[in-house]
Structure formats: C-alpha cells, structure tokens
Enzyme design. Sequence first.
Site: not given
Lengths: 296, 158, 774
Positions: C484-485, C730, C735
């Site tokens: 889902g990230q 990046a 989290e």
Amino acid sequence: MLARPGLPQFEYVRATTSVGVHDLLSTANARLLMGGTDLFTQMRDGVWRPRVVVDVKHIPGMQDITMDPGGLTVGAAVTMNQLARHPAVQRLYPALAQAASSVGSFQLRNRATLGGNLCNASPCADTAPAVAALEAILVLSGPAGQRETPFYDFVLGPGRTVVGTDEFLIGIRFPAQPAGSAGCYLKLGRSRMGDLSVVGVAVVAFRDLAARSGYRFRLALGSVAPVALRVPAAESLLAAEPPHETNLAAAADLAMHAAVPISDVRATAIYQTLMVRTLTLRALESAWAQLQGAGR
Amino acid sequence: MSVHPIAVTINGKAEYLEVPAHMTLLQMLRDRLALTGTKNGCEAGECGACTVLLDGQPVNSCLVLAVEVDGRQVVTVEGLAQDGTLSGLQQAFIEHNAVQCGFCTPGMLISSQALLARNPSPDEDAIKEALLGNLCRCTGYGRIIQAIQDVARGGGAS
Amino acid sequence: MSGLSTVGKSVLRIDAHDKVTGAAVYADDLQFGPGLYYGRLVRSPHAHALIIKVDASRALALPGVKAVVTGRDTPTRIGLYLKDRTIFALDRARMVGDPVAGVVATSEEIAEEAARLVEVKYEELPAVFDPVVAIQPDAPLIHPDLGEYEVVPFIFPQPGTNISEHFKLRRGDVEAAWPRCAAIIEGTFRLPPIQHVPIEPHVAVALWELSGQVSLWTCSQSPFAQRDLIAQSLGIPHGNLRVIAPYVGGGFGGKAGVSMEAAAVAMARAVKGHPVKLRMTREEEFICTTARQSLVANIMIGCDDQANLLAMEVAYYFGGGSSNEYGVNIARAAGYSCTGPYLVPNVKGDSYCVYTNTPIGSAMRGFGMPEIHWGIEQIMDQLAEKVAMDPAEFRRRNCVKTGRTILTGMEMPAIDLVACIDKVTQAIQWEKRPPASAPHKKRGKGLAIMWKAPAMPPNPGSSAMVRFNEDATVNVEIGAQDLGQGAFTVLAQIAAETLGVPYEWVRISVPVDTKYSPYEWQTVASRITWSVGNAVRAAAGDARQKILAVVAEHWHEDPADLDIRDGAVVSFKSEREQPLQNMVVYGLPNDDFEGWKGGPVVGSGKFMPTYVTNLDFETGQGTRAVVHYTVGAQAVDLEVDTETGQVEVLKIASAYDVGKAINPDLVLTQIEGGAVHGLSSAYEAIRLDAQGRPLNANLVDYRIATIADIPREIHGDIVETPLEDGPWGARGVGEHVMVQTAPAIANALYDALGVRFSELPLSAEKIFMALHGS
Ligand SMILES: Cc1cc2nc3c(=O)[nH]c(=O)nc-3n(C[C@H](O)[C@H](O)[C@H](O)COP(=O)(O)OP(=O)(O)OC[C@H]3O[C@@H](n4cnc5c(N)ncnc54)[C@H](O)[C@@H]3O)c2cc1C
Ligand code: FES
Ligand code: FES
C-alpha cells in the site's frame, strides 16, 4: 475462547405471519432473528447455538412506523436508520431519533433494529434510555395473543427480559408527547463517534401545569447500571422548582449518585459515574434551551 | 442444516443458488460466486470491508444471511464500473491517491456511492457519518474525503 | 539533476485501477477449486503451561477431518534472528493462543468443530507479563533452553534468564557529566503492546505436492525470508519451496518474517496433494499473529545552562512476548539509536529484549523508535522548560546534524532535521497560542522530532531484472512487495527514468513469486525505495547499456554520444533516432541484411550495502552502525474537553527529509496516513486479564482511528537532502511518519493542561482523571 470463523449450522425459518412462530419457539431450540447484528456475533462467540433461527422481521407490521393521536408505534423490526430519519420521530421524539442514529455505523444501522436492541438487553443499548424516558409500552405476541408491558418492567438484567420462550416482541408504543416537548440523547464513547456507550443520557422535557415548576423532566441513564436507569429524585427536583443553573446541576448530581456502574475494559466505574454528571448536565441544559426556545 | 434455493440479482445479473441457512452473504459472494472484491476483515460488523448494497442500502454482508437476500438486489464493487467505464468515485479515488493497500477500498466505494445517492453534496461531517463504519489503516482517510467531495462538486456519482 | 521525466513527478499509482474495481487479488481471493482443504489451530488457553498430552482421536473421528498436526511433527526451531520457537508448541505453551495443534478438514467449519474436539492436557505454570518483572531472578523462566538456540552473531541472549538480547552502548563518561548538568530530568515511561491491525487478516494457502514441490500463497512482506526460514525448519530444499505473495491488505510489519504461514505448510505436508487454507479470524489476528512489543523505559537526560545536552542514561526493557525471534533486533535497534535524534557526548544505554507470556512481539512500523521516542521527546520538552528555552529552539540546537559524530561513533550522513523543525513550526504557527473554542476546553501545541535507521542485518540484498517486450513495454521483476506504500509505482518510475521510456510502458511483474522473482530480503525497514530502487536502477542501467551498445555498433557511433529519450535511442552527434520497438527483442539487421546484432534485452542489477561494520559488544561503538537515518518533525495543535477528557486534534503538521521524493504525492500520502496511524497508536493497547487472556481482541474494544477521529487538518512537508547512495538521493519514509506522533500529542497535552502522561495508552478517562485528581 476466541470467536469461531463463520456461523455454526442452524436451520432458517422465515416467518411471514405470527401463526406457528410460538409453537416453533416453544418446541425447538430456537432464536429469533431481526437484524442479526447481535445474534450473529453472539453465535460466533458461542453464546447461542440454536437449532433454528426464526426470522420474524417480515411479519406484517414489524417494519412499520405509524403515528396516531395516541402516539407513535414502532414495529419491532424497524431499523435504526428508519427511525433516525423519520421526520415525525425526529420532531416529536428527538431523544429516540438521536439514540437510534448513535448506534454503530451507517451500514450497521440499516440492519440493527429497535426491537433487537431492546431484546438483546445490553446495559449499553443506546435506545434503552430514550425508550425508558419516553415511557414506552412493549407489545409482545404469545400463543394466547398479544400482551403489553411497560419498558420499565421489560428488562430484568443484562441479556434478560420478560419475553417468554414462546413469545416475541412485535412493537414498541410511545405515548403521545405534549406539544412543544423537548428531548435529546447524549452518548459518550471512547472515541468521537461510533463506539458503544460508556455513558448514555436521555432527557425528555415538556411543560406541565400540574408540576409546581411548570415543567416535567424525564431522565434515564444507560451503561451505568444493569438496566436503563430512571432518576426519580432528579425528576422530582426539576418538577418542584423551576430549572435554573444550580437546579440543573443539582439534578445532574442526583443522577451521578443514582448510577451504579461497574468497571470493565471500556471504562472504570468512577469515570463513568463522573461522566454521568457531565452528560446529564449537558442533556438537561440542551432540553431546557429547547423548551425556552419553543416558549418564545 | 437446511438448504434454501434463492434467486438474487447481483450487479444486474440474476443468480439462482442453493445456500445453507448459516451461510452469510459475504461467504456466498466470495466462496460461491467468486466475487472476491468484497472483503472479509472481521466477520463481525466492525470493519466495513464487506459492505455491499442491498436494495440500494449499504449493509455489512458478513451480518446478512445469504438466504435473506432471496428476491433482492445486491451490488458489489465489481458492479460499480459500467460497460468498462469506471464510476466517478472510482476515478476520483485513483486521482486523489485515496487507495493504498486497497483492502478497505471496495467497502469505502460502496459506502460512498450510497452516500452520494442519498445526499449528492455531503459536507465533511456527512461524509464522516457515512464512512464511520469503514475502517482504513493506511490512508488516514483525508484523501477519501477529498475524492468524495470532488465527485460531489462534479455533480454526483455516475 | 534537471530534466528528469518521471522521477520527482506524482504519477498515479500503478495498482490503483485494480484496487478500485475489485480486480486486485489478495491471498484469500485466490481460487483453488473443490480440492481445497481448510485448517484451524488448537490454541492454548493458558499463558504458560507444560503440554502433557495431546489427544486428537475424537477430532480425527469427525467425518471430513483429514489430519491433525502437533508439535511432534514440527520439532525443528524457526526464527529470523534467534531460532526460539517451534511451528506448533512442543512441550510448552508460552502464551494464551499459542498453537498446540492444527486440524485439516474438508471445510473450515469442520476444521473448527474438530479443533474443539482435540483434547490437550496442560500443567499450568506461573506466568509473567511485565518485562521488568520477567528480568527478576525469581521470575518464571519462559525459555529454559535459551542457551541451545541458534542465533545470529550480533544478538546476545542470556541463558538462564528471560533476556533474549542485551545491547550496550557506552560513550564518553556519564558519571563525570552529571555534575556538570544544570538541568536533569529523569522519568519512567511505559507503552503497552499494540497491534498492527491491517484490515486484511493473515491468510496462507499451502500445497505440498507428492513430488516434493511445495507452494505457499500468502499475504506477505517477506516471501524470501519465509522461504528461507520455512525451508530450513521443515527440511525443504529452497528450490522446492515457492512462496507466492499477491497483493497485501496492509502489513505495517505484521506480515514480515514468519508467523502463521509455517503452520499452513506443516499442515499441508500431512495431506499431500491438497492445498490447505489457513486464515486468521480478526480475534486471532489480535493476539495470535504478532504485536508491537511493550516497553518500560527508564530515561535520564541532562543539559548545561546553555541548553547543550551533556549526558543521557537509558534502560529499555522490551516486553518481547513468548517468542523474540524477530524482536531481539528491535531491542538492538533501540539500543544503537537510544539517544533519539540528538547529539549527546556522554551516553550509557542498555536495551533488553525480555520474554513475557504475551503475544509475540515483532516488527511494527517504526521498529522500536515510536517506543523510545515516547519518553525521550517528553523529557526534551521538560529540559527546555527547565532552562527556559523554546522547545523548538532546544531541538534545533541539540539535534543530529550532517557530519557530526553520533552515539555509536558513526558520522551522521547528510540530513536536515533543522529544516524539518522549521517547516512544522511554521505550518502549525508555533509562536501563536490561540484560545480554546469554549470555556470548558483547553488548547495546546506540541512538537516532537525523530530519527530512524533501517534496522536489518548488515547485508540485506535486493535484486531486479528488466525485460523488454516487442513493443518496448518493459517488465520489471522484483522481489519487493507493495503493502500500500506505493513501492510498485515508485520502482516503475525509477525503471522508466533510467531506461528513458515513458512510465506508462513499465509493468511490474507481480505477484512476487520466489520461483521467478529475483531475490529480496524483506519489504521492511523503509528500505525498498532506497535498496530495491538502486537494484532496479542498476538493472535498467544494464539494459540501457546493452541497447546503446547495439545501436552504437549499428550506427558506427560511440555509445557515449547516444541516449534513450522517450522510448527511442537518439544520437547527440548524428541526430539519428532508433525507436526501441522490435529492436529490443529482435535486434537490428546488419547493413544489407548481412546477419543481425543484438537480441532480446534483459538487464539485471542488485544492491547490497557493504559498508556496515560490527559494533563492539561492550560499548556499541563502531565505524558504521547503520546504512543511514531518515529524520523528521511533527507538530500538533489540539483541544481538550476538560469535562470529559476527550481530545480533538485540530492539526498535525509533519515534515520528513526523504532525500529525494521520487513521487511527491505518494510521500505525502505516507505522511498523512502515518499521522493518523500515530494518533491512533496513542490510544491503542492490547489488554490482557490477570491470566493473560485477551480482553479486547476485536475492533469494538480495540479501537483504531475511524474517519471521525482524524485531525481537522493534516499538513505534510517534504525536505530533500540527498542521500549519498540513494537513487537520485532518495531514502525511505514509510515507517517514520508515525514515530513521534504520540509524544507530540503528549507535549501538546502538557501545553494545554500542565499535566504529563508517561504511560500509554492515552484515553479520555486517563486525561480526565489526571486533570481532576483521582
Ligand atoms: C459493530 C457493532 C457495533 C454496535 N454498536 C452499537 C451501538 O453503538 N449501540 C448499541 O446500542 N448497539 C450496538 N450494537 C449492537 C446491535 O447492533 C444492536 O443491539 C441492534 O439494535 C440489535 O438489533 P438486531 O435487529 O440486529 O437484533 P438481533 O441480533 O436480530 O437480535 C438481538 C437479540 O434479540 C433476540 N430477538 C430478535 N428479535 C426478537 C423479537 N422480535 N422478540 C424477542 N427477541 C428477539 C435475538 O434472538 C437476539 O438475542 C453494535 C453491534 C455491532 C456488531
Ligand atoms: S467483514 Fe463485515 S464488517 Fe468486517
Ligand atoms: S487502503 Fe489499506 S486499509 Fe484502506
């Protein structure tokens, strides 16, 4: 210990008339079904393991809301959403409409019924305080015909009602409310909305020339006793002296002293007790403001 | 255990099935009809992932028996796109990144669709009331609200 | 860096269309036909007990029951960092819900009925639930065989105790520093275990074929780690075990490592040739999968009168639950990051992972950081108050900065935490303290900052393959998972950018299947954009070089003069152009069709950090403790109803330094979703009774944030200080976005009420009682 996946086996009977239902109830190990929102979760938890599930919501009248000069009659299987959006209920029985709309989620309220909420007899049933404050009469269907019982006699304790094994609830009758009566239901959960109530407070108020104060308040508490609790002491106080700030606070204090909650995973008894005062005061103030608004 | 023949219209298509009495609508959709877009997140009416339209009204399909839908209309997430064209809400969910893991999405879309059908221009509070029973652990809900408002501004769900 | 065509753009999610139509397939959606069997687990009702006897005869007699599997069938221990558990409890149950046996039947219903018929005789043992009690010498020993367990070299269990890991950090001289402190604050902070609560509960389907080929379909963050651990434990050649991981309905760490999947495989072995489905009910999901560990933290921090931090002493006791196979590394991560994002010259830190008779503690979003920041970030506010400095200023002064030496002796890689503080204080209008909206309400603002490094072994590898199709669309093969990230989208962007093709031409080859997908350690630790991103970039770069070499040869030019732009090879020199279509499969004909050159283009690439060093056992010092840190700040504006204790969060502003936002809007969706997850986590707790039985294993009594609980405004800012070895600079952020929310709320509550909360969960009741005295 943990809920099972899916429902255990049972037979399903869809009743379209009350004929035969009483027999079935008295002979089979049966449970009544309306919305199923309590029944199914309890069956997964192993509370019930009926052989037959009798779906009574399609019996004529069970899903009807009718108004007549005598008051309001709500079929036992009327859903919370039906109640909450009914214009006459909103106008004349706002405490009931608000209580109904506070139950669970929107999709749950499309299934959850008023009758199911009352028959399940959970101490935290949201409609119970409103039904108590509105002094409703419950209509039961039994082998010998119908009988009526006032709501204050109906619930015996958590999960226990006066409904006999061969009976079922068909409707709830609310006496006509005096013109201009006010009411509200306030609920405190652990989150902003949608939780079971930690404290629920229903208030119904109207002008009454027979009362010394000129007003009559009816006050009922949910989640803080085995059954929905009326608070006669607070009601008499407000009937005796015209409501004003200190009076309302005194009534809220009386409500707090009437509460007999027990600590559980949702809240401690002491917090519930203190919240009875907060919510009662807010509910009384709201009803009082409505009355004054209507008076002008 | 009793088995019941039922006739039900699902996403516009007539289905005839024999279902055991204790089968839930959710189980029927997923296990019998392979309509797996409707999700099982709790089987207890708590998460909303199983939400479908029953005669146009959103219900938790985990708390409805399959036998109860005899003669009725059911719409699932698979029925939202028409002739291969996404509904306005589906499109808006994509464009607003209102989807992360996607597990809540079918239920969210169904609840949103029902909301716009009864209230074409809901304010934020109305959206919150309508979607209270649809849990999402990923998105924080903000994008979902935006997507619905976007469709509402554009004149309601198609 | 200018001229990027896809990287840095908020392209739409590659998986969104599937997910809005119901077409996206999750593990429970897979169809296996009528031969599918179902499993249910028999679970211990006791928190700690010896298993005397398991009698399955009544269960086996039930029609439809195919097999019952017990601990005797799975004696080999399993675990990620410490092999401390068996798939089914062997001689001892260590928590309520511990699986003691597994029943396989032709339907889930029959399996459930049969599971209730398995008779287990237990001898109850004293249980222990609190880590601080569990470290006492007279505490019941939960793993008497701890000394025999296989363990990775950087974890240090202490046999004969309940301590499964003790990490020590020693830097400078705290004893000498305390007298020099003008202000010292000390506190004990507690956090309960909480659960990930993905909306998708765990599901696994396993098939053990007669040939010995084994397949496992499951919602997984870790298909390769599962293959490795299950293969080892059940003696399956790695090449024979295939783990297939379709879409995951939320993970948050709960679907990392191995939990119930191994049981499905062990049960499938008993009914070879039949797939066996095992799914967790929501109730099981709460206590029988994994949870975030509890923590008791003793923290003491001091600063001088100029507000410079001088010394810090901490002891962290993680309540790791009945197995600490994964949790040991959480305690270690909390140990080597024990100061939080601050420069402290003198540090004494001890971090323990401790066995308790509670649900298994394991990875959860933040991996130890939310737990330790809860206390640290409150004490920083208290210190700031003591030296009369604005908490934001106090943090700007003391926070970690690029190039400075941090607690492990490592030099801080490039980040800009001060910029994050600036962004959130601006967004929340930090200097303004507007009044509450009503007389019975109080309003306050709070700030907290964070850091977190990917916590993993020193050498977790990533690999990727890039394959061209005839029409020049590209299949990118990875072993990483999208929970889902947005990993698939970002990796597709990285491939497109590197190859010089439009984003729309890229396909991600999923579901991840260990038989076909290249190796990936696990989708955890916010490492995917960085580590897999590097691998995809390398694979795409490899493919690109191969294409350029062919075309250069064809044109008799130098590859250095060529580039791929928008799907065609172009030459800066000759201005010729060669579309990729067809040539990426068929190659190019030589002049006059005298033979051909090139052929199907396949690029491969990998990434593995090679520079992480060992840390000294006594001091935790080393050259390079971790690969890097991501840092961030959050500020909260809230209002409290003093008559009920209810809190309304008006606004959360967050800023994180992600190095480079490959997809800015996806970064913002992480930030927004994380803020709500963080807010929710402050109110969550798994509650157990005195016997260790669950009190709230359902979504009514374990409440997660609903749409009605979210802040009125959620603001996100992105800071971009490039990471040396990240793709375009990046680094991960998945989290970090919830790590410091709870202490930011606590600091805002203090601002509003003048009351401190050292123990989570918060609740309206707790806040009300604190305000009005007990
Ligand atoms: C997720 C969730 C959230 C909830 N939130 C709330 C909440 O906020 N507030 C609240 O008050 N409740 C809540 N509930 C409980 C439940 O939804 C309500 O009590 C509901 O009104 C029950 O109605 P029903 O029609 O579903 O009852 P059913 O489940 O059909 O029946 C309830 C009980 O009454 C018996 N019964 C059914 N019909 C009859 C009859 N005609 N005569 C006699 N007995 C009968 C049944 O056998 C059963 O024991 C929640 C439940 C769920 C699952
Ligand atoms: S599965 Fe029906 S509400 Fe969760
Ligand atoms: S998108 Fe994952 S639960 Fe909503």
